[in-house]
Design an enzyme around this catalytic site. Structure first.
Site, short mmCIF file in Angstrom:
data_model
loop_
_atom_site.label_atom_id
_atom_site.label_comp_id
_atom_site.label_asym_id
_atom_site.label_seq_id
_atom_site.Cartn_x
_atom_site.Cartn_y
_atom_site.Cartn_z
N PHE A 174 0.80 -1.23 0.00
CA PHE A 174 0.00 0.00 0.00
C PHE A 174 0.83 1.28 0.00
O PHE A 174 0.45 2.26 0.62
CB PHE A 174 -0.97 0.01 1.19
CG PHE A 174 -1.54 -1.33 1.54
CD1 PHE A 174 -2.21 -2.09 0.59
CD2 PHE A 174 -1.41 -1.85 2.81
CE1 PHE A 174 -2.74 -3.34 0.91
CE2 PHE A 174 -1.91 -3.10 3.13
CZ PHE A 174 -2.58 -3.85 2.18
N HIS A 175 1.95 1.29 -0.75
CA HIS A 175 2.82 2.47 -0.76
C HIS A 175 3.08 3.00 -2.17
O HIS A 175 4.22 3.34 -2.50
CB HIS A 175 4.16 2.14 -0.08
CG HIS A 175 4.04 1.70 1.32
ND1 HIS A 175 5.01 0.94 1.96
CD2 HIS A 175 3.05 1.91 2.24
CE1 HIS A 175 4.63 0.69 3.20
NE2 HIS A 175 3.45 1.26 3.39
N PRO A 176 2.09 3.09 -3.06
CA PRO A 176 2.36 3.62 -4.40
C PRO A 176 2.85 5.06 -4.34
O PRO A 176 2.32 5.88 -3.58
CB PRO A 176 1.00 3.51 -5.11
CG PRO A 176 -0.02 3.48 -4.02
CD PRO A 176 0.65 2.78 -2.88
#
Length: 538
Positions: free
Chosen positions: A469-471
């Site tokens: 969840f770190h784009p």
């Protein structure tokens, strides 16, 4: 409702709530915060363990999927993103991490003046109240709380001791700039509740008359006149389209997926892509939507030999009642913590000069993050490469602003990233096989000990790996000589006046760790820049 404002902030997430607070604080400027999702009134948002409920929520989550990724056996991977006030800070795993000093010094070395560690540290200190107390790198009176986990868990303690047996130092504070170590994470919680940016920043600002917050409004495009941003077009819940005017600036804080999509919809992006879709080109910026980076999460699951896991608590009414009482009476226990407690930053490759992998050790197990727990005592070793080389993209599929963009991460597309995935799995196994962890590990459930070769491990990573969840990086910051740079060091979009991007998109390279706190820092720093430029205009 007012139709014109000094500043329009697009996206009420981790960055947008910060900007709404800081820009409206002096009372001199009118600010409009526009959020596509609803208010953050759902109770599962505020209970730390509740992100298992919001992970797939049809209203609170954008629920993106990637395109089939050739590096992941052609799988489409679910990418949750917050769609409510607080954005992803309202649905994330609550981990409080800044990254490494070298991450920010690398940004400065790439030509981004004012973004080195020493430049960013005052803003990290400004944003936080850290329960570890005063220190040269800590803040004690900021809006966002860094809360230590007070209740120890035997599994996490064993995980820590096993890592120490391999020479990893014990660390209490992972946010000094030097990260290597093992211990318990700090969380973005306060008194047993999630401390999202909507709670920490927006809630205290809502009473200001110069701040307008609009929810349920989907921004369709930035309105441009003579290469100047002068407002946004917004779709209201009833389908009506209206235009909101910005006297000073439009600030895009919609995240690393939605911000580049909005730029492209507005005619700002690669000319070839825009031409194919019939969108008039207002600024040919080939870097918009490119440079996509993410941390690939590899999750090893073990059966635990004793019924001491969160799986055991959640499987029975008695266990659930105990968890509820712990939270109601003491604001503690698993409900106040979430899922991941154990932190480990280490070097998986001998050639690395600083930590290259991160573990989120969880006292439960499920087929995927946020999924239903397994019907056995289980724990999860989640490991990711901190600085992946793989680069993907976010591109429009059509000129329809209601259609999600094409997302292609291109995970494991470089040799280093493939080596790191294998090394991360092997490192996790070493920890699991080390005292005092070994007797607690009844069996490796996934991938299973039959998977031993490098080829087998890599195939497991391709088949089971997922986003953590770190784009980031899709409107990267860079100097004038960088043809792929979208914004300058003051986060101004190149070739367009009075338009900035303030969110994860601007990171030239991904930070070594979770991205929520770095985004809050970026927004704090951006707010000062915006106000400085406003004073210069007057």
């Amino acid at each position: 409702m007012k139709q014109a404002f000094d500043y329009i902030v697009v996206g009420g997430g981790s960055a947008g709530c910060v900007l709404a607070n800081r820009l409206s604080a002096c009372g001199r400027y009118t600010v409009c915060l526009v959020e596509a999702g609803p208010p953050d009134s759902n109770p599962w948002i505020h209970l730390p363990i509740g992100y298992g409920k919001t992970m797939f929520h049809k209203t609170l989550n954008w629920g993106f999927y990637t395109d089939p990724d050739p590096g992941m056996n052609g799988r489409r991977i679910y990418w949750p993103r917050g769609r409510t006030l607080g954005g992803s800070s309202s649905i994330n795993g609550l981990i409080y991490i800044r990254g490494q000093k070298a991450d920010y010094d690398d940004w400065a070395r790439q030509g981004n003046a004012g973004w080195g560690w020493d430049d960013c540290l005052p803003y990290f200190r400004k944003l936080e109240t850290n329960d570890l107390g005063p220190g040269p790198t800590r803040g004690v009176d900021g809006p966002l709380h860094a809360t230590s986990i007070k209740t120890r868990h035997p599994l996490v303690d064993a995980f820590i001791d096993a890592a120490r047996a391999h020479g990893v130092p014990l660390r209490q504070d992972f946010n000094t700039g030097e990260q290597e170590g093992v211990g318990y994470y700090q969380l973005t919680t306060h008194r047993g509740l999630r401390r999202s940016t909507a709670v920490a920043y927006l809630r205290p600002a809502r009473k200001r008359r110069n701040l307008t917050v609009l929810t349920g409004r989907h921004v369709l495009a930035v309105v441009l006149r003579d290469r100047r941003a002068c407002g946004v077009r917004v779709r209201a819940p009833d389908g009506a389209v209206q235009e909101l005017a910005a006297r000073h600036e439009v600030l895009l804080s919609a995240g690393a997926l939605n911000s580049p999509q909005l730029l492209q919809l507005s005619g700002i992006g690669p000319a070839g892509l825009l031409g194919e879709l019939g969108i008039p080109v207002r600024a040919d910026l080939p870097g918009v939507g490119e440079n996509l980076q993410d941390h690939l999460q590899i999750r090893l699951i073990y059966r635990v030999s004793r019924p001491i896991t969160t799986n055991d608590d959640l499987r029975t009414l008695g266990g659930k009642a105990r968890l509820a009482l712990q939270w109601l009476l003491y604001r503690g226990g698993a409900l106040a913590i979430g899922i991941n407690q154990g932190a480990l930053f280490a070097r998986a490759l001998d050639a690395s000069d600083r930590p290259d992998i991160q573990f989120h050790f969880g006292t439960l197990s499920a087929d995927m993050a946020g999924g239903d727990v397994h019907p056995f005592s289980g724990c999860t070793y989640s490991v990711c490469q901190l600085r992946p080389e793989s680069r993907g993209h976010v591109r429009l599929r059509s000129a329809d602003p209601m259609q999600p963009p094409s997302i292609q991460p291109r995970y494991l597309s470089t040799e280093l990233d493939r080596r790191m995935a294998i090394a991360g799995v092997r490192y996790a196994r070493r920890i699991a096989d080390t005292e005092p962890m070994r007797p607690l590990m009844a069996a490796e459930f996934r991938p299973g000990r039959e998977v031993e070769s490098d080829e087998g491990i890599l195939d497991f990573c391709r088949e089971r790996g997922a986003t953590i969840f770190h784009p980031s990086g899709t409107a990267k910051m860079g100097p004038d000589g960088d043809p792929m740079a979208v914004v300058d060091s003051r986060l101004r979009v190149r070739g367009v006046d009075r338009l900035r991007v303030v969110d994860c998109s601007v990171m030239p390279t991904l930070v070594s760790g979770n991205t929520n706190v770095p985004v809050v820092m970026i927004a704090e720093r951006a707010a000062d820049m915006i106000l400085e430029d406003a004073r210069g205009r007057t």
